[in-house]
Design an enzyme around this catalytic site. Structure first.
Site, PDB file in Angstrom:
ATOM      1  CG  ASP A   1      -3.151   3.850   4.395  1.00  0.00           C
ATOM      2  OD1 ASP A   1      -4.214   3.668   5.029  1.00  0.00           O
ATOM      3  OD2 ASP A   1      -2.865   3.221   3.343  1.00  0.00           O
TER       4      ASP A   1
ATOM      5  CD1 TRP B   1      -2.177  -2.107   1.955  1.00  0.00           C
ATOM      6  CD2 TRP B   1      -3.028  -1.200   0.097  1.00  0.00           C
ATOM      7  NE1 TRP B   1      -3.239  -2.884   1.540  1.00  0.00           N
ATOM      8  CE2 TRP B   1      -3.772  -2.355   0.417  1.00  0.00           C
ATOM      9  CE3 TRP B   1      -3.375  -0.469  -1.047  1.00  0.00           C
ATOM     10  CZ2 TRP B   1      -4.850  -2.794  -0.365  1.00  0.00           C
ATOM     11  CZ3 TRP B   1      -4.459  -0.900  -1.824  1.00  0.00           C
ATOM     12  CH2 TRP B   1      -5.171  -2.046  -1.475  1.00  0.00           C
TER      13      TRP B   1
ATOM     14  CE  LYS C   1      -8.527  -3.192   4.262  1.00  0.00           C
ATOM     15  NZ  LYS C   1      -7.870  -2.257   3.359  1.00  0.00           N
TER      16      LYS C   1
HETATM   17  C1  LIG Z   1      -7.306  -1.756   2.249  1.00  0.00           C
HETATM   18  C2  LIG Z   1      -6.233  -0.742   2.283  1.00  0.00           C
HETATM   19  C3  LIG Z   1      -6.154   0.301   1.337  1.00  0.00           C
HETATM   20  C4  LIG Z   1      -7.084   0.411   0.143  1.00  0.00           C
HETATM   21  O1  LIG Z   1      -8.359   0.739   0.457  1.00  0.00           O
HETATM   22  P1  LIG Z   1      -9.457   1.031  -0.694  1.00  0.00           P
HETATM   23  O2  LIG Z   1     -10.620   1.475   0.100  1.00  0.00           O
HETATM   24  O3  LIG Z   1      -9.668  -0.256  -1.427  1.00  0.00           O
HETATM   25  O4  LIG Z   1      -8.917   2.079  -1.580  1.00  0.00           O
HETATM   26  C5  LIG Z   1      -5.140   1.218   1.486  1.00  0.00           C
HETATM   27  N1  LIG Z   1      -4.253   1.145   2.494  1.00  0.00           N
HETATM   28  C6  LIG Z   1      -4.299   0.151   3.407  1.00  0.00           C
HETATM   29  C7  LIG Z   1      -3.288   0.112   4.506  1.00  0.00           C
HETATM   30  C8  LIG Z   1      -5.286  -0.822   3.330  1.00  0.00           C
HETATM   31  O5  LIG Z   1      -5.328  -1.823   4.231  1.00  0.00           O
END
Ligand SMILES: *Cc1c(COP(=O)(O)O)cnc(C)c1O
Length: 362
Positions: free
Chosen positions: A173, A101, A197
């Site tokens: 993030d 990511w 999540k």
């Molecule tokens: C799942 C995830 C993303 C992507 O999320 P989307 O909603 O599909 O864009 C980005 N960063 C991390 C750390 C993730 O776990």
């Protein structure tokens, strides 16, 4: 009957949050219609919206220096939106690369300026098995911000001490570990987290952003992509995903009801320790590639002696009512996601299955 859901995201939600949605679905609080059918400018939705923001503020102890926003486009859109807003013309930003990511975040930043790599923990097999040390970080004091990924959903690593970055704004993030425990929000200029999540359904992103950082945002970009647009309009600039926000409300209210993030953290630590202990006591059979100090409490990855056994493990697990055990397509192996909706009892069931599977196949 509901399965034991170890999916990486979209992930399981607390049953209580879904039951509340079921009970309120056709007639929301005596209004004769579903919350989905209400105007986003009406009283009923506005109350839900403001309650959701207030629950975020309370649970994460968000200080008054920070705005709480709901945005669309997923965490992936934030990869672009952060540099779009905060990378000045000709400026550069530092990126700490700890997984897939963060690599994507760097790629998007290249469209707006220069992302510098402050550290990259990829190994010779293109795997990420650890979080960098503070000493490893090559930080530029003139960077517009430092970007990091607090938990690496694919590779199962997690920061247990956030980095010191001096006066440079820290952007994180936190998609896969927001709300796993209390955090000090004041250390971050901007936190973003896709909801699917640990917060609610997909399609919505929570953003916590410091007002002084917001003020530095570029104004030569379309309004719809400026964070200030959402801050100035209580995240109701245009029609938000109202049902997603409503479901986030249910999840957050559930967290508050069970005792808040202190209680959630205690459960998460117990879950992670149970699972890592099972891996470690069967070390000849299960192999955890991640360095111990970097182990994630949200996504636990491990390997079995060979891929055939891994396939059998996933299939037998599914027959025993446990889904979502298959590792990410780029890493292979097994990944168990232990987000807040997974209970200690779910992990006990998994761990006894693991002990038994190792005994029968080891
Ligand atoms: C799942 C995830 C993303 C992507 O999320 P989307 O909603 O599909 O864009 C980005 N960063 C991390 C750390 C993730 O776990």
């Amino acid at each position: 009957m509901r399965v034991i859901n170890f999916n990486p995201g979209p992930a399981g939600l607390p049953t209580a949050a879904l039951e509340r949605a079921r009970d309120e679905l056709l007639d929301f609080q005596g209004t004769g219609m579903s919350i989905i059918e209400h105007s986003h400018r009406g009283k009923a939705f506005e109350a839900v919206h403001n309650e959701t923001l207030a629950l975020v503020k309370e649970l994460l102890a968000v200080p008054d220096t920070h705005e709480i926003l709901f945005l669309q486009g997923g965490a992936s859109q934030q990869f672009a939106q952060v540099p779009m807003n905060f990378l000045p013309q000709g400026g550069s930003a530092d990126y700490v690369v700890t997984g897939g990511w963060s690599e994507k975040a760097v790629d998007e930043a290249r469209y707006y300026g220069t992302p510098r790599i402050a550290a990259n923990t990829v190994d010779k097999d293109k795997r990420f098995t650890r979080i960098p040390t503070q000493a490893e970080l090559q930080l530029d004091p003139k960077a517009a911000y430092v970007h990091m990924t607090s938990n690496n959903t694919l590779f199962g690593t997690q920061w247990h001490t956030f980095p010191e970055v001096g006066q440079v704004p820290l952007v994180a993030d936190m998609s896969s570990d927001i709300l796993w425990k209390p955090i000090d929000v004041s250390r971050f200029a901007l936190i973003y987290a896709g909801a699917q999540k640990n917060i609610g359904p997909s399609g919505i992103v929570l953003v916590l952003v410091e007002k002084s950082f917001l003020a530095k945002g570029r104004k030569d970009i379309p309004k719809i992509f400026r964070y200030t647009t959402y801050a100035e309009n209580n995240s109701l600039y245009n029609t938000p995903p109202t049902f997603s926000i409503y479901l986030c409300r249910n999840v957050l209210a559930w967290i508050k009801g069970v005792g808040g993030l202190k209680q959630v953290e205690a459960w998460n630590r117990e879950k992670g320790e149970l699972l890592y202990a099972a891996i470690d006591r069967n070390a000849g059979f299960y192999r955890a590639p991640v360095e111990k100090a970097s182990r994630s409490y949200m996504n636990v990855v491990f390997r079995l002696p060979d891929e055939k056994l891994e396939e059998a493990f996933v299939a037998e697990g599914a027959r025993a009512g446990m889904v979502g055990l298959k590792g990410h397509r780029i890493t292979g192996g097994i990944r168990v996601s232990l987000y807040n909706a997974v209970t200690v009892d779910h992990v006990k069931t998994l761990v006894s299955f693991m002990d038994d599977f190792a005994k029968r196949n080891g």
